[in-house]
Design a protein around this motif. Structure first.
Motif, PDB file in Angstrom:
ATOM      1  N   ARG A 269       0.834  -1.208   0.000  1.00 30.64           N
ATOM      2  CA  ARG A 269       0.000   0.000   0.000  1.00 30.64           C
ATOM      3  C   ARG A 269       0.863   1.251   0.000  1.00 30.64           C
ATOM      4  NH1 ARG A 269      -3.893  -2.260   3.576  1.00 30.64           N
ATOM      5  NH2 ARG A 269      -2.553  -1.625   5.268  1.00 30.64           N
ATOM      6  N   LYS A 270       1.899   1.227   0.818  1.00 33.61           N
ATOM      7  CA  LYS A 270       2.796   2.386   0.885  1.00 33.61           C
ATOM      8  C   LYS A 270       3.565   2.547  -0.418  1.00 33.61           C
ATOM      9  CE  LYS A 270       3.346   2.292   5.863  1.00 33.61           C
ATOM     10  NZ  LYS A 270       4.140   1.775   6.963  1.00 33.61           N
ATOM     11  N   TYR A 271       3.967   1.426  -0.962  1.00 32.88           N
ATOM     12  CA  TYR A 271       4.696   1.413  -2.233  1.00 32.88           C
ATOM     13  C   TYR A 271       3.862   2.121  -3.310  1.00 32.88           C
ATOM     14  CZ  TYR A 271       7.818  -0.892  -5.721  1.00 32.88           C
ATOM     15  OH  TYR A 271       8.713  -1.168  -6.714  1.00 32.88           O
ATOM     16  N   VAL A 272       2.607   1.708  -3.422  1.00 39.53           N
ATOM     17  CA  VAL A 272       1.732   2.290  -4.439  1.00 39.53           C
ATOM     18  C   VAL A 272       1.568   3.793  -4.201  1.00 39.53           C
ATOM     19  CG1 VAL A 272      -0.614   2.310  -5.375  1.00 39.53           C
ATOM     20  CG2 VAL A 272       0.490   0.133  -4.828  1.00 39.53           C
ATOM     21  N   ALA A 273       1.287   4.162  -2.954  1.00 43.04           N
ATOM     22  CA  ALA A 273       1.093   5.576  -2.643  1.00 43.04           C
ATOM     23  C   ALA A 273       2.361   6.373  -2.957  1.00 43.04           C
ATOM     24  CB  ALA A 273       0.710   5.752  -1.176  1.00 43.04           C
ATOM     25  N   TYR A 274       3.499   5.794  -2.599  1.00 42.77           N
ATOM     26  CA  TYR A 274       4.773   6.479  -2.839  1.00 42.77           C
ATOM     27  C   TYR A 274       4.995   6.689  -4.335  1.00 42.77           C
ATOM     28  CZ  TYR A 274       9.784   7.439  -2.835  1.00 42.77           C
ATOM     29  OH  TYR A 274      11.005   8.011  -3.038  1.00 42.77           O
ATOM     30  N   ALA A 275       4.763   5.631  -5.121  1.00 38.61           N
ATOM     31  CA  ALA A 275       4.990   5.729  -6.566  1.00 38.61           C
ATOM     32  C   ALA A 275       4.047   6.748  -7.203  1.00 38.61           C
ATOM     33  CB  ALA A 275       4.806   4.368  -7.219  1.00 38.61           C
ATOM     34  N   LYS A 276       2.788   6.739  -6.760  1.00 37.02           N
ATOM     35  CA  LYS A 276       1.828   7.659  -7.371  1.00 37.02           C
ATOM     36  C   LYS A 276       2.127   9.102  -6.995  1.00 37.02           C
ATOM     37  CE  LYS A 276      -2.510   6.359  -8.232  1.00 37.02           C
ATOM     38  NZ  LYS A 276      -3.854   5.812  -8.098  1.00 37.02           N
ATOM     39  N   ARG A 277       2.740   9.290  -5.846  1.00 33.34           N
ATOM     40  CA  ARG A 277       3.041  10.631  -5.382  1.00 33.34           C
ATOM     41  C   ARG A 277       4.307  11.181  -6.041  1.00 33.34           C
ATOM     42  NH1 ARG A 277       3.293  10.734   1.009  1.00 33.34           N
ATOM     43  NH2 ARG A 277       1.298   9.696   1.185  1.00 33.34           N
ATOM     44  N   ASN A 278       5.271  10.298  -6.271  1.00 30.07           N
ATOM     45  CA  ASN A 278       6.599  10.788  -6.652  1.00 30.07           C
ATOM     46  C   ASN A 278       7.050  10.478  -8.063  1.00 30.07           C
ATOM     47  OD1 ASN A 278       7.410  11.902  -4.050  1.00 30.07           O
ATOM     48  ND2 ASN A 278       7.212   9.782  -3.367  1.00 30.07           N
ATOM     49  N   CYS A 279       6.341   9.607  -8.744  1.00 30.47           N
ATOM     50  CA  CYS A 279       6.899   9.108  -9.994  1.00 30.47           C
ATOM     51  C   CYS A 279       6.009   9.469 -11.177  1.00 30.47           C
ATOM     52  CB  CYS A 279       7.035   7.589  -9.818  1.00 30.47           C
ATOM     53  SG  CYS A 279       7.823   6.791 -11.162  1.00 30.47           S
ATOM     54  N   PHE A 280       6.538  10.283 -12.087  1.00 30.72           N
ATOM     55  CA  PHE A 280       5.796  10.706 -13.266  1.00 30.72           C
ATOM     56  C   PHE A 280       6.621  10.455 -14.522  1.00 30.72           C
ATOM     57  CE2 PHE A 280       4.431  13.064  -9.588  1.00 30.72           C
ATOM     58  CZ  PHE A 280       3.061  12.859  -9.611  1.00 30.72           C
ATOM     59  N   PRO A 281       6.688   9.200 -14.935  1.00 30.02           N
ATOM     60  CA  PRO A 281       7.604   8.832 -16.011  1.00 30.02           C
ATOM     61  C   PRO A 281       7.209   9.421 -17.374  1.00 30.02           C
ATOM     62  CG  PRO A 281       6.214   6.982 -15.403  1.00 30.02           C
ATOM     63  CD  PRO A 281       5.938   8.050 -14.417  1.00 30.02           C
ATOM     64  N   THR A 282       8.211   9.619 -18.210  1.00 31.12           N
ATOM     65  CA  THR A 282       7.982  10.068 -19.586  1.00 31.12           C
ATOM     66  C   THR A 282       8.533   9.019 -20.556  1.00 31.12           C
ATOM     67  OG1 THR A 282      10.072  11.251 -19.468  1.00 31.12           O
ATOM     68  CG2 THR A 282       8.093  12.529 -19.039  1.00 31.12           C
ATOM     69  N   MET A 283       7.975   9.001 -21.751  1.00 31.14           N
ATOM     70  CA  MET A 283       8.319   7.968 -22.742  1.00 31.14           C
ATOM     71  C   MET A 283       9.695   8.172 -23.375  1.00 31.14           C
ATOM     72  SD  MET A 283       5.814   5.923 -24.128  1.00 31.14           S
ATOM     73  CE  MET A 283       4.063   5.847 -24.068  1.00 31.14           C
ATOM     74  N   THR A 284      10.433   7.096 -23.525  1.00 27.40           N
ATOM     75  CA  THR A 284      11.644   7.157 -24.341  1.00 27.40           C
ATOM     76  C   THR A 284      11.244   6.904 -25.794  1.00 27.40           C
ATOM     77  OG1 THR A 284      11.995   4.797 -24.047  1.00 27.40           O
ATOM     78  CG2 THR A 284      13.108   6.248 -22.499  1.00 27.40           C
ATOM     79  N   GLU A 285      12.145   7.270 -26.707  1.00 31.65           N
ATOM     80  CA  GLU A 285      11.862   7.061 -28.136  1.00 31.65           C
ATOM     81  C   GLU A 285      11.582   5.589 -28.427  1.00 31.65           C
ATOM     82  OE1 GLU A 285      11.155   9.191 -30.469  1.00 31.65           O
ATOM     83  OE2 GLU A 285      11.416  10.748 -28.924  1.00 31.65           O
ATOM     84  N   GLU A 286      12.386   4.717 -27.788  1.00 28.34           N
ATOM     85  CA  GLU A 286      12.244   3.278 -28.046  1.00 28.34           C
ATOM     86  C   GLU A 286      10.845   2.807 -27.651  1.00 28.34           C
ATOM     87  OE1 GLU A 286      14.742   4.533 -26.147  1.00 28.34           O
ATOM     88  OE2 GLU A 286      16.317   4.489 -27.672  1.00 28.34           O
ATOM     89  N   ALA A 287      10.382   3.265 -26.498  1.00 27.77           N
ATOM     90  CA  ALA A 287       9.063   2.843 -26.033  1.00 27.77           C
ATOM     91  C   ALA A 287       7.979   3.326 -26.988  1.00 27.77           C
ATOM     92  CB  ALA A 287       8.816   3.378 -24.631  1.00 27.77           C
ATOM     93  N   LYS A 288       8.137   4.581 -27.423  1.00 28.75           N
ATOM     94  CA  LYS A 288       7.154   5.127 -28.366  1.00 28.75           C
ATOM     95  C   LYS A 288       7.072   4.261 -29.612  1.00 28.75           C
ATOM     96  CE  LYS A 288       7.864   9.996 -27.192  1.00 28.75           C
ATOM     97  NZ  LYS A 288       8.575  11.183 -27.669  1.00 28.75           N
ATOM     98  N   THR A 289       8.265   3.879 -30.104  1.00 26.76           N
ATOM     99  CA  THR A 289       8.305   3.087 -31.335  1.00 26.76           C
ATOM    100  C   THR A 289       7.590   1.747 -31.160  1.00 26.76           C
ATOM    101  OG1 THR A 289      10.468   4.076 -31.664  1.00 26.76           O
ATOM    102  CG2 THR A 289       9.865   2.278 -33.153  1.00 26.76           C
ATOM    103  N   VAL A 290       7.840   1.092 -30.039  1.00 35.63           N
ATOM    104  CA  VAL A 290       7.219  -0.219 -29.816  1.00 35.63           C
ATOM    105  C   VAL A 290       5.699  -0.111 -29.873  1.00 35.63           C
ATOM    106  CG1 VAL A 290       6.823  -2.027 -28.092  1.00 35.63           C
ATOM    107  CG2 VAL A 290       9.127  -1.142 -28.445  1.00 35.63           C
ATOM    108  N   ILE A 291       5.172   0.890 -29.183  1.00 37.03           N
ATOM    109  CA  ILE A 291       3.717   1.034 -29.121  1.00 37.03           C
ATOM    110  C   ILE A 291       3.157   1.413 -30.489  1.00 37.03           C
ATOM    111  CG2 ILE A 291       1.860   2.423 -28.121  1.00 37.03           C
ATOM    112  CD1 ILE A 291       3.406   2.398 -25.515  1.00 37.03           C
TER     113      ILE A 291
END
Ligand code: ADP
Ligand code: MG
Length: 698
Positions: free
Chosen positions: A526-548
């Motif tokens: 529960r803490k893990y999830v709350a921590y990630a949602k509070r602190n982590c806002f990832p952005t896409m790399t070019e490679e990830a964009k290409t895969v999708i």
């Protein structure tokens, strides 16, 4: 009555104001009474000024408030106004009571509670002093109305006769009143306790400020109310509060305290190479299999990033997911496990236990006095910023169905009824489960045909899993072993705790139990999830964009031949992005890598394969998901419609059904299918029956 003690206390308050609230009172004087009617006093300020006075304010709030208000009236104002009816509203007590822990010793005390507004009535005038006009002599008799029933005069103050009286509303004194129900916030509840609530009456300038779904901290005086009727009084009492102040709080996970030690543990865990497997093992360990479903549920918990676009619009980051399948396949078990591990979650059934159901409703029940309209928040509002697990989603009410579209995509719910116009926030992920309409899932029928949810709603889900229960020797054996092992572990555990002289050693029990224990403790997760949602806002790399992008374009390509069904719509593309972002969040990564995109694609592919396949051609067909009708089926309907159009002109009264069915059979559509399609065309209004058993196109 001015006693020495009173005067002394009033003087103390005046001194307090001079030291701490000079500016605030000056401002109040300027705005009074139209723009501001209350002086808000921070309890902590009062405590700093005089701890004893502040403590007295908590134990004898009504009396002290009177002195505080009297002191305000006596205060030397810079401008020439009188603060005759101004209120003193205390807020910010050092701690809040848990609603479930309120006891009789709080009676009459000033307390504060935190929670979410579950219900709120309309604001309506309440009479404070009622003026009764004697119908015989015309004298006005004024009766102050205390809490409780409406009081009428015994006799006229003029002629001393017993009326009759007429209530003169112009001469009576009214105040705005509202009643709200505050329920414990979902995140404060451990392991799925039923939330408790308390009703709060509020008056005058603080009415109409909060609405259902708001997270609030309310300060007020605890009151008792005798149960039973007037004739049949009960020794039991209900509790409620007279609200003094209400503050709307920020809806973040404020209750979730994450210590430095927790943080260290979370970061270490996120760096472990098998973190995704561990995540899968942390969901409903007693349920065997469903690795993909469990991984998807985990991604849903972490959710994608909500995007605010420069043009002011917003793309939801929350993932919606639906499990459809045969009964007895563990759906409900998996869903209810969410309560253990989601920092903020609501678990409910589609049938809904409250009148607000899943979304929200304006209802007229006995909550408000005298049948006021009440706005009530449903599960999706209460789960705002969290996750709503809704079992038996297909059983939801018609009202919920229509509100659900907006709730899922725009993440808000509008209610407009009986003068109540409100928009409630429902920024939550929906995890739904539904059973097939005809008891069991049939792989060869399009999904829209099989569950009782309209296609437009089905298409709002990012992921749809179908859970079928087909006999398969190997899988059945594994499942049996797992269930027996789970039960055995439970037996051993119970046996040892109930039986101190057990033959089983603690180690024996531990080894067996370990096998079916969650890989990550729910508390930490529960803490893990709350921590990630509070602190982590990832952005896409070019490679990830290409895969999708590649996955999407590739699937669409398959739909390019003249006759092939269109595979996937753009909605799926956003779902992929969300899944990939959630995957990055599990690692607490700032970037969405290729592996995250691969993971998203893998899950999407798995789901599409299960449901997006047109059962009649074996090809991917997004229409099945988006409209509930596959392309071959659409062609067939088109055909039937074509046949009717062809022959209707040959007959004065429209195309006879038997002739239509005959023609259909000639082109290879069997009788029952043809009749089924005719029925559908009629329902959609594309054909009508000018005469019994005759059809005409519109
Ligand atoms: P559903 O909601 O799909 O109808 P339930 O969640 O009520 O099914 O499950 C019925 C029972 O079957 C539960 O006791 C559950 O533990 C058991 N069960 C079903 N599938 C599994 C599974 N894959 N692993 C372990 N237990 C299962
Ligand atoms: Mg069930």
């Amino acid at each position: 009555m001015a006693t020495a003690e009173n005067t002394e206390l009033i003087d103390r308050f005046e001194e307090f104001y001079r030291n701490y609230y000079r500016n605030e009172i000056g401002e109040l004087a300027q705005k009074y009474p139209n723009d501001q009617k209350s002086l808000y006093v921070d309890w902590q300020d009062l405590y700093r000024f005089d701890p004893d006075l502040a403590d007295d304010y908590r134990t004898k709030p009504e009396q002290l408030q009177e002195y505080a208000e009297e002191a305000l009236r006596l205060y030397d104002l810079p401008v020439d106004v009188s603060l005759g009816q101004a209120h003193v509203r205390v807020r910010n007590l050092p701690e809040s009571e848990d609603i479930r822990d309120i006891r009789h010793e709080h009676h009459g005390n000033l307390i504060s509670v935190q929670g979410i507004v579950r219900k709120a009535t309309d604001v309506r005038p309440k009479v404070l002093t009622a003026a009764f006009e004697c119908q015989r002599c015309g004298t006005l008799t004024r009766i102050p109305q205390a809490a409780g029933d409406f009081q009428e005069p015994h006799e006229c103050q003029g002629c001393e006769r017993q009326g009759p009286f007429r209530l003169n509303t112009d001469q009576s004194e009214f105040i705005d009143a509202q009643k709200i129900r505050v329920q414990e916030s979902p995140e404060g509840l451990r392991g799925g306790e039923t939330p408790q609530s308390i009703d709060i009456n509020i008056e005058d300038d603080i009415t109409g400020k909060v609405t259902a779904g708001d997270h609030v901290r309310a300060t007020g005086i605890l009151k008792l109310d005798q149960q039973g009727s007037d004739q049949d009084k009960s020794p039991m009492f209900d509790i409620y509060m007279d609200g003094v102040s209400i503050v709307i709080e920020d809806e973040q996970f404020e209750d979730m305290e994450i210590t430095d030690a927790d943080k260290k543990e979370i970061v270490e865990l996120s760096n472990e190479p098998d973190i995704y497997d561990q995540m899968v093992g942390a969901i409903a360990p007693s349920i065997y299999g469903y690795e993909k479903e469990k991984l998807a549920m985990m991604l849903q918990l972490f959710s994608g990033v909500t995007k605010d676009l420069p043009d002011g619009s917003r793309i939801r980051g929350d993932l919606h997911m639906l499990l459809i399948g045969d009964p007895g396949t563990g759906k409900s078990q998996m869903l209810s496990y969410i309560r253990e591990i989601a920092p903020r979650s609501v678990y409910t059934s589609g049938k809904g236990s409250s009148s607000a159901g899943l979304t929200a409703a304006a209802v007229r029940d006995d909550f408000g006095d005298g049948q006021q309209w009440t706005l009530e928040a449903g599960a999706l509002v209460l789960a705002d910023q969290g996750i709503a697990a809704v079992d038996e989603l297909d059983k939801m009410s018609p009202e919920d169905r229509s509100a659900m579209h907006e709730a899922l995509e725009q993440q808000r719910i509008s209610v407009s009824k009986a003068g109540i116009n409100a928009t409630l926030k429902s920024r939550c992920s929906l995890l739904g489960a539904a059973n097939p309409k005809y008891g069991r899932f049939d792989q060869y029928e399009p999904i829209g045909e099989q569950i009782d949810l309209e296609p437009a709603l089905i298409s709002r889900f990012d992921l749809i899993f179908t859970v079928t229960d087909k006999p398969d020797e190997e899988a059945d054996r594994n499942l049996a072993e797992h269930i027996i092992q789970t039960n055995y572990a439970g037996e051993l555990h119970t046996h040892r705790t109930q039986n101190p002289t057990s033959n089983f050693s603690e180690e024996e029990v531990d080894t067996v139990t370990d096998e079916v224990a969650p890989t990550i403790e729910p508390d930490l997760l529960r803490k893990y999830v709350a921590y990630a949602k509070r602190n982590c806002f990832p952005t896409m790399t070019e490679e990830a964009k290409t895969v999708i992008e590649d996955f999407y374009v590739d699937l669409r390509l398959k739909g390019q031949d003249d006759d092939a069904p269109v595979p996937v719509t753009a909605r799926k593309l956003e779902a992929l992005v969300r899944l990939a972002e959630a995957s990055a969040r599990i690692r607490l990564s700032d970037t969405v890598e290729e592996t995250d995109a691969d993971r998203a694609v893998d899950i999407a592919h798995y789901c599409l394969k299960e449901i997006g396949v047109d059962p009649e051609t074996g090809e991917f067909d997004a229409d099945v998901v988006e409209t509930g009708t596959s392309k071959s089926q659409r062609d067939r309907i088109q055909n039937i419609r074509g046949i009717i159009a062809d022959i209707e002109d040959e007959y004065d009264e429209g195309a006879p059904i038997d002739v239509v069915v005959e023609r259909a059979e000639e082109v290879g559509i069997d009788e029952s299918k043809a009749e089924h399609e005719i029925e559908k065309l009629k329902q959609k209004g594309e054909v009508y029956e000018p005469r019994t058993d005759h059809l005409r196109t519109t």
